[in-house]
Write a protein that holds these residues in place. Structure first.
Motif, PDB file in Angstrom:
ATOM      1  N   GLY A   1      22.979  35.237  -4.162  1.00 24.57           N
ATOM      2  CA  GLY A   1      23.941  34.374  -4.834  1.00 24.57           C
ATOM      3  C   GLY A   1      24.073  33.071  -4.065  1.00 24.57           C
ATOM      4  N   LEU A   2      25.035  32.252  -4.449  1.00 20.35           N
ATOM      5  CA  LEU A   2      25.315  31.031  -3.686  1.00 20.35           C
ATOM      6  C   LEU A   2      26.819  30.945  -3.449  1.00 20.35           C
ATOM      7  N   TYR A   3      27.178  30.705  -2.212  1.00 18.15           N
ATOM      8  CA  TYR A   3      28.573  30.788  -1.800  1.00 18.15           C
ATOM      9  C   TYR A   3      28.931  29.628  -0.877  1.00 18.15           C
ATOM     10  N   ILE A   4      30.231  29.318  -0.826  1.00 20.57           N
ATOM     11  CA  ILE A   4      30.720  28.430   0.229  1.00 20.57           C
ATOM     12  C   ILE A   4      31.388  29.323   1.264  1.00 20.57           C
ATOM     13  N   VAL A   5      30.855  29.318   2.472  1.00 20.61           N
ATOM     14  CA  VAL A   5      31.464  30.077   3.564  1.00 20.61           C
ATOM     15  C   VAL A   5      32.277  29.084   4.393  1.00 20.61           C
ATOM     16  N   SER A   6      33.571  29.335   4.504  1.00 21.02           N
ATOM     17  CA  SER A   6      34.461  28.389   5.192  1.00 21.02           C
ATOM     18  C   SER A   6      35.190  29.055   6.336  1.00 21.02           C
ATOM     19  N   SER A   7      35.661  28.209   7.247  1.00 25.26           N
ATOM     20  CA  SER A   7      36.494  28.712   8.333  1.00 25.26           C
ATOM     21  C   SER A   7      37.359  27.573   8.843  1.00 25.26           C
ATOM     22  N   GLY A   8      38.239  27.909   9.779  1.00 28.82           N
ATOM     23  CA  GLY A   8      39.129  26.895  10.340  1.00 28.82           C
ATOM     24  C   GLY A   8      40.578  27.234  10.073  1.00 28.82           C
ATOM     25  N   SER A   9      41.382  26.185   9.922  1.00 29.13           N
ATOM     26  CA  SER A   9      42.824  26.367   9.746  1.00 29.13           C
ATOM     27  C   SER A   9      43.356  25.267   8.823  1.00 29.13           C
ATOM     28  N   LYS A  10      44.696  25.192   8.704  1.00 28.95           N
ATOM     29  CA  LYS A  10      45.302  24.127   7.892  1.00 28.95           C
ATOM     30  C   LYS A  10      45.006  22.755   8.488  1.00 28.95           C
ATOM     31  N   ASP A  11      44.886  22.709   9.814  1.00 31.34           N
ATOM     32  CA  ASP A  11      44.650  21.432  10.481  1.00 31.34           C
ATOM     33  C   ASP A  11      43.212  20.948  10.350  1.00 31.34           C
ATOM     34  N   TYR A  12      42.290  21.885  10.442  1.00 29.31           N
ATOM     35  CA  TYR A  12      40.893  21.485  10.356  1.00 29.31           C
ATOM     36  C   TYR A  12      40.048  22.610   9.769  1.00 29.31           C
ATOM     37  N   GLY A  13      39.297  22.289   8.769  1.00 25.55           N
ATOM     38  CA  GLY A  13      38.431  23.307   8.181  1.00 25.55           C
ATOM     39  C   GLY A  13      37.041  22.771   7.941  1.00 25.55           C
ATOM     40  N   ASN A  14      36.089  23.692   7.851  1.00 18.86           N
ATOM     41  CA  ASN A  14      34.720  23.298   7.536  1.00 18.86           C
ATOM     42  C   ASN A  14      34.054  24.453   6.786  1.00 18.86           C
ATOM     43  N   GLY A  15      32.971  24.131   6.088  1.00 19.48           N
ATOM     44  CA  GLY A  15      32.281  25.170   5.338  1.00 19.48           C
ATOM     45  C   GLY A  15      30.853  24.770   5.066  1.00 19.48           C
ATOM     46  N   PHE A  16      30.033  25.725   4.632  1.00 23.88           N
ATOM     47  CA  PHE A  16      28.641  25.419   4.309  1.00 23.88           C
ATOM     48  C   PHE A  16      28.196  26.300   3.139  1.00 23.88           C
ATOM     49  N   ILE A  17      27.093  25.904   2.525  1.00 30.05           N
ATOM     50  CA  ILE A  17      26.552  26.686   1.409  1.00 30.05           C
ATOM     51  C   ILE A  17      25.661  27.781   1.980  1.00 30.05           C
ATOM     52  N   SER A  18      25.942  29.015   1.579  1.00 30.19           N
ATOM     53  CA  SER A  18      25.151  30.138   2.076  1.00 30.19           C
ATOM     54  C   SER A  18      24.625  30.936   0.894  1.00 30.19           C
ATOM     55  N   ASN A  19      23.408  31.454   1.035  1.00 29.93           N
ATOM     56  CA  ASN A  19      22.948  32.405   0.016  1.00 29.93           C
ATOM     57  C   ASN A  19      22.830  33.810   0.603  1.00 29.93           C
ATOM     58  N   THR A  20      23.195  33.946   1.870  1.00 29.92           N
ATOM     59  CA  THR A  20      23.071  35.271   2.488  1.00 29.92           C
ATOM     60  C   THR A  20      24.428  35.805   2.915  1.00 29.92           C
TER      61      THR A  20
ATOM     62  N   VAL B   1      32.892  26.855  14.241  1.00 27.05           N
ATOM     63  CA  VAL B   1      34.264  27.007  13.741  1.00 27.05           C
ATOM     64  C   VAL B   1      34.581  28.487  13.495  1.00 27.05           C
ATOM     65  N   ILE B   2      33.634  29.239  12.931  1.00 35.18           N
ATOM     66  CA  ILE B   2      33.872  30.685  12.726  1.00 35.18           C
ATOM     67  C   ILE B   2      34.048  31.353  14.089  1.00 35.18           C
ATOM     68  N   GLY B   3      33.211  30.964  15.037  1.00 38.25           N
ATOM     69  CA  GLY B   3      33.280  31.540  16.377  1.00 38.25           C
ATOM     70  C   GLY B   3      34.656  31.371  17.008  1.00 38.25           C
ATOM     71  N   SER B   4      35.246  30.188  16.851  1.00 36.08           N
ATOM     72  CA  SER B   4      36.542  29.962  17.503  1.00 36.08           C
ATOM     73  C   SER B   4      37.710  30.474  16.656  1.00 36.08           C
ATOM     74  N   THR B   5      37.520  30.557  15.338  1.00 32.25           N
ATOM     75  CA  THR B   5      38.610  31.002  14.451  1.00 32.25           C
ATOM     76  C   THR B   5      38.671  32.527  14.341  1.00 32.25           C
ATOM     77  N   GLY B   6      37.486  33.178  14.327  1.00 30.10           N
ATOM     78  CA  GLY B   6      37.457  34.640  14.229  1.00 30.10           C
ATOM     79  C   GLY B   6      37.629  35.170  12.825  1.00 30.10           C
ATOM     80  N   SER B   7      37.513  34.323  11.835  1.00 29.71           N
ATOM     81  CA  SER B   7      37.554  34.795  10.445  1.00 29.71           C
ATOM     82  C   SER B   7      36.855  33.774   9.555  1.00 29.71           C
ATOM     83  N   PHE B   8      36.510  34.215   8.343  1.00 28.66           N
ATOM     84  CA  PHE B   8      35.852  33.297   7.411  1.00 28.66           C
ATOM     85  C   PHE B   8      36.205  33.681   5.986  1.00 28.66           C
ATOM     86  N   SER B   9      36.028  32.726   5.080  1.00 24.85           N
ATOM     87  CA  SER B   9      36.221  33.023   3.658  1.00 24.85           C
ATOM     88  C   SER B   9      34.907  32.779   2.934  1.00 24.85           C
TER      89      SER B   9
END
Lengths: 225, 225
Positions: free
Chosen positions: A13-32, A56-64
């Motif tokens: 599939g194609l997904y946006i994987v995001s991480s971060g917080s209300k202050d700063y967030g980032n994401g990328f397109i993933s197919n895996t 960002v995932i490494g420091s946040t410890g969670s992702f969407s």
């Protein structure tokens, strides 16, 4: 013998994987993104070590994970797939909600989302595989079809960016014969079509630093139609 | 809140993952095969620890992935997905070829295959994730579409077996209202339909040890249409 065309028979599939917080967030397109266990439900997401989101995932410890639908605007794939969070704020102007862990969840063009808490990070070489336990899952739209990588490649003529686990160097694919004197090239990021006949100039003759007039994607992100 | 319906929006294919040698081989149906890095091309395959194939991959050190096409006969999914290699020889009567590492590759109903050498085995809980480096990849049929899990669920009405990473307990899904006095139940393994009206007996009233008259799948493998 390795025929790289065989790799395209794997379904993604194609997904946006995001991480971060209300202050700063980032994401990328993933197919895996995929489920690895059912009890408890755990999911894996692969991310290139060079991707800013890996940090960002490494420091946040969670992702969407936002699951895109088939008619998702190409612009969102351009923003999250072909640009770096080191250069632009990808979350600016996006419709966001924040998960139970505080991570941003992109709602634009999404039919469902997952939120996961990282329980393990596995180094698989060029990529990190984040294994996350499911915290939240929601359906946003029942009527739309999920966007598959096959549909993206075939109908939208998209290609995987260099940092994707499924990136295939075009030179490794068998060459198809030219279909005529003039060809058309489509931008994988925004869908803009460069028509050699209309432009009066071969695509190959355009300078290397030429960019898509619509979204600014690089020449290399164009795909021959 | 976890809505399990959201999990079905993730896209997967359907594959036969096999291992072993000329003397003895085994395989299972997997929907979680995916590329994890592009340089070198590495693939992950998740396998329940209870699956006999997990043992065989562990001792062989390599595996093959046969990619099924959309019109794949339900029987092959029944054999590889709903039966155990501890009880039957799944490779008997199959059209096989042997890879560079010696593993059997199932060619029946396949449009392409991969062969991988295991470079890492990751324990993700109920499942093992085998990470394999690509040894061989071949396309067998260019004309057929790959079978996706969505197609299998929607068109073929198939469900994930209990050992699959994507198994969802039916009781966790929202109940749909009954559509009439009589219902139909389809065998996820072979496609046989039990029609209550025609049989004159409610499916629920059939004994627990009743099996599919066509392929021998258990009552639990039937899905309400």
């Amino acid at each position: 013998m390795i025929n790289y065309e065989a790799l395209f028979k794997i379904s993604y599939g194609l997904y946006i994987v995001s991480s971060g917080s209300k202050d700063y967030g980032n994401g990328f397109i993933s197919n895996t993104v995929f489920q690895v266990t059912s009890q408890p439900p755990k999911f894996a997401a692969c991310c290139n070590k060079d991707n800013h989101t890996a940090e960002v995932i490494g420091s946040t410890g969670s992702f969407s994970v936002s699951m895109l639908h088939e008619d998702a605007a190409a612009g969102i794939i351009g923003t999250f797939g072909y640009k770096s969070g080191k250069e632009i704020n990808k979350m600016e102007g996006m419709e966001l909600k924040y998960g139970e862990t505080g991570v941003p969840i992109v709602l634009n063009e999404a039919i469902a989302f997952l939120e996961c808490r990282v329980v393990e990070t596995i180094d698989v070489g060029t990529h990190l595989m984040f294994i996350g336990e499911l915290v939240q899952a929601e359906v946003l739209d029942e009527s739309l079809e999920p966007l598959t990588y096959l549909y993206y490649r075939r109908v939208k003529k998209g290609v995987a960016p260099k940092n994707a686990p499924t990136y295939v160097d075009k030179s490794k694919l068998e060459k198809k014969p030219a279909e005529g004197e003039y060809a058309k090239y489509e931008c994988a990021a925004c869908g803009f079509v460069y028509d050699e006949e209309k432009e009066g100039k071969k695509f190959d003759e355009m300078p290397d630093d030429w960019v898509c007039p619509v979204c600014g994607a690089e020449k290399d992100d164009f795909y021959k139609l």
